[in-house]
Design a protein around this motif. Structure first.
Motif: not given
Length: 134
Positions: A43-44, A55-62
């Motif tokens: 994820p990192y 903007f900076l848009f960060r999307l994480v799926l675990r």
């Protein structure tokens, strides 16, 4: 036969989630796009998607391990000292449904110095990850 059918139905949610992804529907100054994420074990290392200089848009799926499964959405604004987080939200995986605007609801994020607004909502979908549309 009945046991075999029950076993198949018990595996159905796991199979459906195996190729799952999250799509976030974004709007910024009239430009609409979808930012997608598939499951990651790192994820990192997920890079954010830039919306011009605002903007900076960060999307994480675990999805694994189960005790760390979830979706994280973070929005940053670039500054001279590096990105500054202005919104972060975490949701369980798999997310609940039944909302008009996915599992996040409609979100509005405002850039603190300028006059920029980013809106988004996210939904969970089965299938392959498409990557960010630009």
């Amino acid at each position: 036969m009945k046991k075999r059918l029950l076993a198949m139905f018990a595996l159905a949610p796991a199979v459906a989630l195996a190729g799952a992804r999250v799509d976030c529907h974004t709007a910024y100054f009239g430009d609409s796009r979808i930012v997608s994420a598939g499951p990651t074990a790192q994820p990192y290392t997920v890079a954010p998607v830039a919306f011009e200089r605002d903007f900076l848009f960060r999307l994480v799926l675990r999805t694994r391990p189960a005790d760390e499964a979830g979706v994280t959405v973070a929005v940053y604004t670039p500054t001279a000292d590096g990105p500054a987080m202005i919104q972060q939200a975490s949701y369980p995986w798999p997310p609940g449904g039944g909302r008009t605007h996915g599992f996040t609801g409609l979100q509005r994020v405002f850039e603190p110095v300028g006059d920029a607004e980013l809106t988004y909502w996210c939904e969970a979908l089965p299938g392959r990850t498409r990557g960010a549309r630009r």
